[in-house]
Design a protein around this motif. Structure first.
Motif, mmCIF file in Angstrom:
data_model
loop_
_atom_site.group_PDB
_atom_site.id
_atom_site.type_symbol
_atom_site.label_atom_id
_atom_site.label_comp_id
_atom_site.label_asym_id
_atom_site.label_seq_id
_atom_site.Cartn_x
_atom_site.Cartn_y
_atom_site.Cartn_z
ATOM 1 N N GLY A 127 20.339 -32.943 -12.580
ATOM 2 C CA GLY A 127 20.018 -32.481 -11.218
ATOM 3 C C GLY A 127 18.836 -31.517 -11.154
ATOM 4 O O GLY A 127 18.439 -31.109 -10.055
ATOM 5 N N ALA A 128 18.271 -31.145 -12.316
ATOM 6 C CA ALA A 128 17.135 -30.206 -12.308
ATOM 7 C C ALA A 128 15.963 -30.815 -11.535
ATOM 8 O O ALA A 128 15.749 -32.032 -11.582
ATOM 9 C CB ALA A 128 16.713 -29.887 -13.740
ATOM 10 N N ARG A 129 15.228 -29.949 -10.828
ATOM 11 C CA ARG A 129 14.100 -30.426 -9.998
ATOM 12 C C ARG A 129 12.811 -30.205 -10.791
ATOM 13 O O ARG A 129 12.437 -29.065 -11.081
ATOM 14 C CB ARG A 129 14.087 -29.653 -8.689
ATOM 15 N N VAL A 130 12.169 -31.326 -11.144
ATOM 16 C CA VAL A 130 11.088 -31.281 -12.134
ATOM 17 C C VAL A 130 9.814 -31.913 -11.588
ATOM 18 O O VAL A 130 9.853 -32.987 -10.988
ATOM 19 C CB VAL A 130 11.513 -32.078 -13.397
ATOM 20 N N LEU A 131 8.696 -31.257 -11.834
ATOM 21 C CA LEU A 131 7.382 -31.850 -11.543
ATOM 22 C C LEU A 131 6.644 -32.057 -12.867
ATOM 23 O O LEU A 131 6.487 -31.095 -13.638
ATOM 24 C CB LEU A 131 6.578 -30.908 -10.629
ATOM 25 N N VAL A 132 6.227 -33.293 -13.137
ATOM 26 C CA VAL A 132 5.459 -33.585 -14.369
ATOM 27 C C VAL A 132 4.101 -34.144 -13.965
ATOM 28 O O VAL A 132 4.015 -35.148 -13.246
ATOM 29 C CB VAL A 132 6.172 -34.638 -15.266
ATOM 30 N N THR A 133 3.030 -33.529 -14.453
ATOM 31 C CA THR A 133 1.684 -34.044 -14.163
ATOM 32 C C THR A 133 1.202 -34.928 -15.318
ATOM 33 O O THR A 133 1.698 -34.823 -16.440
ATOM 34 C CB THR A 133 0.669 -32.898 -13.924
ATOM 35 N N GLY A 134 0.253 -35.791 -15.023
ATOM 36 C CA GLY A 134 -0.269 -36.702 -16.055
ATOM 37 C C GLY A 134 0.830 -37.610 -16.560
ATOM 38 O O GLY A 134 0.926 -37.894 -17.759
ATOM 39 N N ALA A 135 1.661 -38.098 -15.628
ATOM 40 C CA ALA A 135 2.882 -38.812 -16.042
ATOM 41 C C ALA A 135 2.760 -40.325 -15.922
ATOM 42 O O ALA A 135 3.760 -41.026 -16.012
ATOM 43 C CB ALA A 135 4.066 -38.302 -15.219
#
Ligand code: NDP
Length: 282
Positions: A28-36
């Motif tokens: 449930g963690a809210r994650v932003l990944v760039t260059g994905a």
């Protein structure tokens, strides 16, 4: 021998004293990944997905992001959203963070990982490329970090910066790239001190990676060196664990730590090795 023993003892001490990683903490963690859309970022998105996180992924190519997001859902992500954006733009980095905060209702993890393409060749004075690369690989990171800070502060969140051995040890053929990674280490190393001094809830992790077997990296270096490359899925998992356990630093593979120490302790030997690790004829 003394250096090697001391380094191994230090490495094992760090391993034994590091907090244990609990994969459930990422459900449930809210994650932003760039260059994905590719490489290590793509692998990070898949790991988070299989831990049951909610992910927002970004890069420039929308169609590729869509496929990665679909795979994330099939792996178990609670949410998988994507937003196409060019990090060379002055407004897009903010737009991406705002999108993630709005769609996920806040952020627990921000992983800044994207890099613009840069040639693997001797620097021939292309200042414009260096300036552009600084925008993509460095200024967008500072902008996104600042934009995400308030949300991370509320959630006791973590900011993870994907850097490189080449941000600690200058090397030939990657002058602009290496500069952007040195800038990241300086900026986020200093910011880490400030957040600790302010008793901020936000942790910063800086990840120093050696050569990883992504297509982009291997296409560039294969013809020039025999340095071994390490698997991107394992690198991605180590980065995620470093953020989840709020460690200030990751060295992956582990011996990159020894390499960074040897550069200061034995500069002449290290320089000799660096200059002779590549096939080059003037
Ligand atoms: P890749 O080249 O595989 O991936 C780069 C990502 O950035 C892609 O998703 C690409 O997607 C995106 N990207 C490129 N330009 C832009 C742009 N202008 N705006 C937004 N996104 C962009 O890189 P790796 O996976 O190999 O590397 C990931 C991280 O790991 C980097 O920070 C790198 O420095 C670090 N690292 C990698 C090493 C290696 O050997 N692979 C070694 C040391 C560190 P798109 O084209 O769709 O925009």
């Amino acid at each position: 021998k003394i250096l090697l023993t001391a380094s191994c003892v230090a490495f094992l001490a760090v391993k034994w004293t590091a907090p244990r990683f609990d994969p459930e903490s990422l459900r449930g963690a809210r994650v932003l990944v760039t260059g994905a859309s590719t490489g290590i970022g793509e692998q990070m998105a898949y790991h988070y997905a299989s831990f049951g996180a909610q992910v927002v992924i970004t890069a420039r190519r929308e169609k590729v992001l869509q496929k990665v997001a679909e795979k994330c859902l099939s792996l178990g992500a609670q949410k998988a959203l994507y937003i196409a954006a060019d990090m060379a733009s002055e407004s897009e980095p903010d737009r991406v963070v705002d999108f993630a905060v709005e769609k996920l209702g806040g952020l627990d993890y921000v992983l800044l990982n994207h890099i613009g393409p840069s040639p693997f060749s001797m620097w021939e004075g292309d200042v414009e490329h260096t300036r552009w690369l600084m925008k993509v690989n460095f200024f967008s990171y500072t902008q996104m970090a600042w934009r995400a800070l308030a949300s991370l502060e509320q959630s006791n969140g973590a900011l993870v910066i994907v850097s490189s051995l080449l941000g600690k040890m200058p090397s030939p053929f990657v002058v602009p790239y290496s500069s952007t990674k040195f800038a990241l280490n300086g900026f986020f190393g200093a910011l880490h001190h400030e957040l600790v001094m302010k008793k901020s809830n936000v942790s910063i992790s800086i990840c120093t990676l050696g050569l990883i077997d992504t297509d982009a990296a291997m296409d560039k270096v294969r013809a020039h060196t025999n340095v071994p490359a390490y698997p991107s899925a394992d690198a991605a998992l180590n980065i995620i664990i470093t953020g989840a356990t709020r460690q200030p630093e990751l060295f992956y593979p582990w011996f990159t730590h020894i390499v960074t120490l040897s550069k200061d302790w034995f500069p002449s030997i290290t320089n000799y090795i660096i200059q002779n690790s590549y096939r080059y004829t003037p």
